[in-house]
Write an enzyme that holds these catalytic residues in place. Structure first.
Site, PDB file in Angstrom:
ATOM      1  N   VAL A   1      54.937  40.332  45.803  1.00 48.15           N
ATOM      2  CA  VAL A   1      54.232  39.855  47.007  1.00 48.15           C
ATOM      3  C   VAL A   1      55.240  39.477  48.098  1.00 48.15           C
ATOM      4  CG1 VAL A   1      52.697  38.072  47.944  1.00 48.15           C
ATOM      5  CG2 VAL A   1      52.241  39.021  45.697  1.00 48.15           C
TER       6      VAL A   1
ATOM      7  N   PHE B   1      35.068  50.293  43.105  1.00 47.80           N
ATOM      8  CA  PHE B   1      35.102  49.501  41.867  1.00 47.80           C
ATOM      9  C   PHE B   1      33.876  49.740  40.997  1.00 47.80           C
ATOM     10  CE2 PHE B   1      38.954  46.965  41.669  1.00 47.80           C
ATOM     11  CZ  PHE B   1      39.555  47.451  42.813  1.00 47.80           C
ATOM     12  N   LEU B   2      33.492  51.000  40.932  1.00 50.48           N
ATOM     13  CA  LEU B   2      32.405  51.401  40.034  1.00 50.48           C
ATOM     14  C   LEU B   2      32.885  52.488  39.075  1.00 50.48           C
ATOM     15  CD1 LEU B   2      29.241  51.475  42.359  1.00 50.48           C
ATOM     16  CD2 LEU B   2      29.834  49.794  40.609  1.00 50.48           C
TER      17      LEU B   2
ATOM     18  N   CYS C   1      46.868  40.472  37.955  1.00 54.04           N
ATOM     19  CA  CYS C   1      46.009  39.606  38.776  1.00 54.04           C
ATOM     20  C   CYS C   1      44.652  39.316  38.134  1.00 54.04           C
ATOM     21  CB  CYS C   1      45.793  40.243  40.134  1.00 54.04           C
ATOM     22  SG  CYS C   1      47.339  40.594  40.972  1.00 54.04           S
TER      23      CYS C   1
ATOM     24  N   LYS D   1      47.339  50.784  35.393  1.00 55.85           N
ATOM     25  CA  LYS D   1      46.647  51.758  36.237  1.00 55.85           C
ATOM     26  C   LYS D   1      47.692  52.753  36.709  1.00 55.85           C
ATOM     27  CE  LYS D   1      47.104  49.453  40.710  1.00 55.85           C
ATOM     28  NZ  LYS D   1      46.440  48.950  41.899  1.00 55.85           N
TER      29      LYS D   1
HETATM   30  C1  UGA Z   1      43.888  43.592  42.531  1.00 56.43           C
HETATM   31  C2  UGA Z   1      42.988  43.643  43.768  1.00 56.43           C
HETATM   32  O1  UGA Z   1      42.478  44.974  43.935  1.00 56.43           O
HETATM   33  C3  UGA Z   1      43.753  43.238  45.022  1.00 56.43           C
HETATM   34  O2  UGA Z   1      42.859  43.193  46.135  1.00 56.43           O
HETATM   35  C4  UGA Z   1      44.335  41.840  44.805  1.00 56.43           C
HETATM   36  O3  UGA Z   1      45.080  41.430  45.933  1.00 56.43           O
HETATM   37  C5  UGA Z   1      45.244  41.889  43.603  1.00 56.43           C
HETATM   38  O4  UGA Z   1      44.483  42.276  42.445  1.00 56.43           O
HETATM   39  C6  UGA Z   1      45.826  40.518  43.446  1.00 56.43           C
HETATM   40  O5  UGA Z   1      45.086  39.564  43.185  1.00 56.43           O
HETATM   41  O6  UGA Z   1      47.013  40.340  43.744  1.00 56.43           O
HETATM   42  P1  UGA Z   1      45.612  45.284  41.355  1.00 56.43           P
HETATM   43  O7  UGA Z   1      45.582  44.357  40.180  1.00 56.43           O
HETATM   44  O8  UGA Z   1      46.926  45.777  41.854  1.00 56.43           O
HETATM   45  O9  UGA Z   1      44.895  44.581  42.641  1.00 56.43           O
HETATM   46  O10 UGA Z   1      44.817  46.579  40.940  1.00 56.43           O
HETATM   47  P2  UGA Z   1      43.364  47.229  41.153  1.00 56.43           P
HETATM   48  O11 UGA Z   1      43.561  48.541  41.784  1.00 56.43           O
HETATM   49  O12 UGA Z   1      42.431  46.301  41.795  1.00 56.43           O
HETATM   50  O13 UGA Z   1      42.943  47.465  39.646  1.00 56.43           O
HETATM   51  C7  UGA Z   1      42.765  46.388  38.745  1.00 56.43           C
HETATM   52  C8  UGA Z   1      42.241  46.888  37.425  1.00 56.43           C
HETATM   53  O14 UGA Z   1      40.884  47.286  37.537  1.00 56.43           O
HETATM   54  C9  UGA Z   1      42.987  48.095  36.865  1.00 56.43           C
HETATM   55  O15 UGA Z   1      43.152  47.921  35.478  1.00 56.43           O
HETATM   56  C10 UGA Z   1      42.052  49.246  37.149  1.00 56.43           C
HETATM   57  O16 UGA Z   1      42.216  50.317  36.265  1.00 56.43           O
HETATM   58  C11 UGA Z   1      40.698  48.580  36.990  1.00 56.43           C
HETATM   59  N1  UGA Z   1      39.606  49.256  37.711  1.00 56.43           N
HETATM   60  C12 UGA Z   1      39.594  49.292  39.049  1.00 56.43           C
HETATM   61  C13 UGA Z   1      38.564  49.812  36.983  1.00 56.43           C
HETATM   62  O17 UGA Z   1      38.548  49.777  35.736  1.00 56.43           O
HETATM   63  N2  UGA Z   1      37.523  50.403  37.654  1.00 56.43           N
HETATM   64  C14 UGA Z   1      37.482  50.458  39.011  1.00 56.43           C
HETATM   65  O18 UGA Z   1      36.503  51.004  39.559  1.00 56.43           O
HETATM   66  C15 UGA Z   1      38.542  49.885  39.722  1.00 56.43           C
END
Ligand code: UGA
Length: 445
Positions: A15, A247-248, A258, A318
Site C-alpha cells: 500500500v 464479484f459474481l 485483505c 488470484k
Molecule cells: C480486495 C478488494 O477488491 C479491494 O478493493 C481492497 O482494497 C483490498 O481487498 C484491500 O482491502 O486492500 P484483493 O484482495 O487484492 O482486493 O483481491 P480481489 O480481486 O478483490 O479478490 C479477492 C478474492 O476474491 C480472491 O481470492 C478472488 O479470487 C476472489 N473472488 C473475487 C472470487 O472468488 N469471485 C469474484 O467474483 C471476485
C-alpha cells in the site's frame, strides 16, 4: 494537476509504495520511510520487493520525486503523513494495531500542522484512539484523517489513479480539504465524512464484496444440486443494474491478504460491541466450506484419495500476483496430503516453499499433470485456459479436470476426452475409476 506538497509515507509495503508512487505521479514530493534496511536499500537500487503490475514503472518514472529512508525524522518536512503499515489479525480476530502505534511513536516533532492520514485498514474507533494518543503526547498541532484504500492486487496503480471514489473522513474540515487537494488531477467522486464512517466504509465495502462471493458460491452449490449453470445464472443476475455484474464469479472461495483478515476484524469489532454479525459469520463459514468442496468432487470420481496423484494448477490466491496469503491452494494441498494423496503443484510466480510442505513443485503444467489422476485449476491463470489439450490428456493417468475457477468451456473439455467438473455447472457423469482402483473405492453418482 495538484499543488505540489510533500508527502511522507510510513511503510514501504504494497500500500505504501503504490500510494507513494501514485502521489509522485500526481506531482508531489514523496518520502517513504520503512524500518527494514534491506528493503530501503533494494528500493534505492531500483529493485522491487514484490510483484505488482505498473508499479516498477511508476516508481522509476518518478525517481526524482521519491526518497526512501530509515529515519522517521526525515518526514518532518512532510505536509501529510500517510500510515500504510500492516494490521494483521491477532489470535482473537481483532486487528493488530501495533505497527500503527509504533509509527505514532516515531512521529517527527514539528511546530506546524502535519496531517496524519490513515490508509491502513483499521477498526472503527481507531481515529478516536489516535486522536487521544496525539493529545496525550502533546501533539495538538497534528490533524487526523481517515482515507482508506480500495486497491486490488494486480491493478493497484490503476485503482489508485482511476478510483470509483475517494473517501475522506476528518475531525476538522480543513484537514479533510487539505487531503482532498492532494488528489487534484484524479477524476472521482469524493466522499467527505466523519472519521468513524470512513473507517466503516472500508470494512463494509470489503464485507459486501465477500458477501457477494459467498452468495454466488452458495447459488453455485444449489445449481449443482438442481442442474443449473451458475455462469449463466451470474450473467443473468448481473445484467440487473441494481445488482451489477462484479464479484459474481463462483469458485473455490476468496483468499488474499485483505478479505479473510478484514472479515474477521469486522465480525470481531461487532461482537466486541455486543452485536453478533450473523450474515458475516455465514459468509466466512461458506467460504471455508467452499475451499473444501473440491475434495468431494475428487472423491466422487476417484473414490479414496490415498495414493492418488493430484495436480494443483495455480497456487496464488488470484491471478496476477505471487501472493499466497490465505490462498485456497494451501488448504487444498493440506487436505489432500491428509487424505494420503500425492500432490504436485504448479504456479507461474508463486513459490510456496514450507507453506506447502509435502507437495512437489513442478516447473511446467505438463510436468505437474504427468501421471496424475486429476488436475485441479486453483488459480485462473491464462496459461491454464488451454489445459484441455490432447497433450495433457495423454500425459494424465486419468483425464479428470476439476475447474475451481470455471475457466474452461465444459463442453470443449469433455469433447477433448476429459471428465470435467466446474463449480456450479452441470458435471460429468461418473465415468469409472482407473483400472488400478480397488472395488470399494468406487462411488456411484
Ligand atoms: C480486495 C478488494 O477488491 C479491494 O478493493 C481492497 O482494497 C483490498 O481487498 C484491500 O482491502 O486492500 P484483493 O484482495 O487484492 O482486493 O483481491 P480481489 O480481486 O478483490 O479478490 C479477492 C478474492 O476474491 C480472491 O481470492 C478472488 O479470487 C476472489 N473472488 C473475487 C472470487 O472468488 N469471485 C469474484 O467474483 C471476485
Amino acid at each position: 494537476m495538484a499543488e505540489t506538497r510533500t508527502i511522507g509515507i510510513f511503510g514501504a509495503g504494497w500500500v505504501g509504495l503504490v500510494t507513494g508512487g501514485c502521489f509522485a505521479e500526481l506531482g508531489h514530493e514523496v518520502i517513504v520511510r520503512d524500518v527494514m534496511p534491506e528493503r530501503i536499500a533494494a528500493l534505492e537500487a531500483g529493485r522491487m520487493p514484490f510483484h505488482e503490475a505498473d508499479l516498477p514503472e511508476v516508481l522509476e518514472r518518478n525517481r526524482e520525486r521519491i526518497r526512501y529512508t530509515l529515519d522517521a525524522d526525515d518526514l518532518a518536512e512532510a505536509d501529510a503523513l500517510f500510515i500504510c503499515v500492516q494490521t494483521p489479525p491477532t489470535y482473537s480476530g481483532d486487528a493488530d494495531l501495533s505497527y500503527v502505534w509504533t509509527a505514532l511513536d516515531h512521529l517527527p516533532r514539528v511546530d506546524r500542522r502535519q496531517i496524519l492520514v490513515m490508509k491502513s485498514t483499521v477498526p472503527v474507533g481507531t481515529g478516536e484512539k489516535v486522536r487521544a494518543a496525539l493529545q496525550a503526547r502533546d501533539l495538538t498541532e497534528a490533524g487526523y484523517v481517515s482515507n482508506p484504500e480500495f486497491l486490488a492486487e494486480g491493478h493497484a496503480v490503476r485503482d489508485f489513479l482511476n478510483p470509483d471514489r475517494i473517501v475522506i473522513g476528518s475531525f476538522a474540515e480543513e484537514d479533510g480539504a487539505a487531503v482532498e487537494a492532494l488528489y487534484d488531477g484524479i477524476e472521482a467522486p469524493v466522499v467527505r465524512t466523519d472519521v468513524a464512517s470512513a473507517e466503516m466504509i472500508k470494512l463494509a465495502a470489503n464485507a459486501f464484496l465477500m458477501t457477494r462471493i459467498s452468495f454466488i458460491n452458495e447459488i453455485a452449490n444449489v445449481c449443482e444440486a438442481v442442474g443449473a449453470d451458475v455462469v449463466e445464472v451470474a450473467h443473468g443476475i448481473g445484467l440487473d443494474h441494481r445488482l451489477g455484474k462484479h464479484f459474481l464469479r463462483a469458485g473455490i472461495g476468496y483468499g488474499g491478504s485483505c478479505f479473510p483478515k478484514d472479515s474477521l476484524a469486522l465480525k470481531q469489532l461487532a461482537s466486541n460491541s455486543g452485536y453478533h454479525f450473523q450474515l458475516l459469520a455465514a459468509v466466512i463459514e461458506v467460504n471455508e466450506l467452499q475451499k473444501r468442496r473440491v475434495i468431494q468432487k475428487l472423491q466422487k470420481h476417484l473414490g479414496k484419495l490415498r495414493g492418488k496423484k493430484v495436480a494443483l494448477l495455480g497456487l496464488a490466491f488470484k491471478a496476477g500476483t505471487d501472493d499466497l496469503r490465505e490462498a485456497p491452494s494451501l488448504v487444498l494441498a493440506s487436505r489432500l496430503l491428509a487424505e494420503g494423496a500425492e500432490v504436485r503443484a504448479w504456479d507461474p510466480v508463486a513459490r510456496p516453499g514450507e507453506l506447502m510442505k509435502g507437495a512437489v513443485l513442478s516447473d511446467t503444467v505438463l510436468d505437474a499433470v504427468r501421471g496424475a489422476d486429476a488436475a485441479v485449476i486453483v488459480t485462473e491463470w491464462d496459461e491454464l485456459r488451454g489445459l484441455a489439450s490432447r497433450e495433457v490428456q495423454e500425459a494424465m493417468a486419468h483425464p479428470l479436470i476439476i475447474d475451481g475457477r470455471n475457466l474452461l468451456d465444459p463442453a470443449e473439455a469433455r469433447s477433448a476426452g476429459f471428465a470435467y467438473e466446474g463449480i456450479g455447472r452441470p458435471s460429468s457423469p461418473f465415468e469409472g475409476l482407473p483400472e488400478t482402483a480397488e472395488p470399494e473405492q468406487r462411488v456411484s453418482r
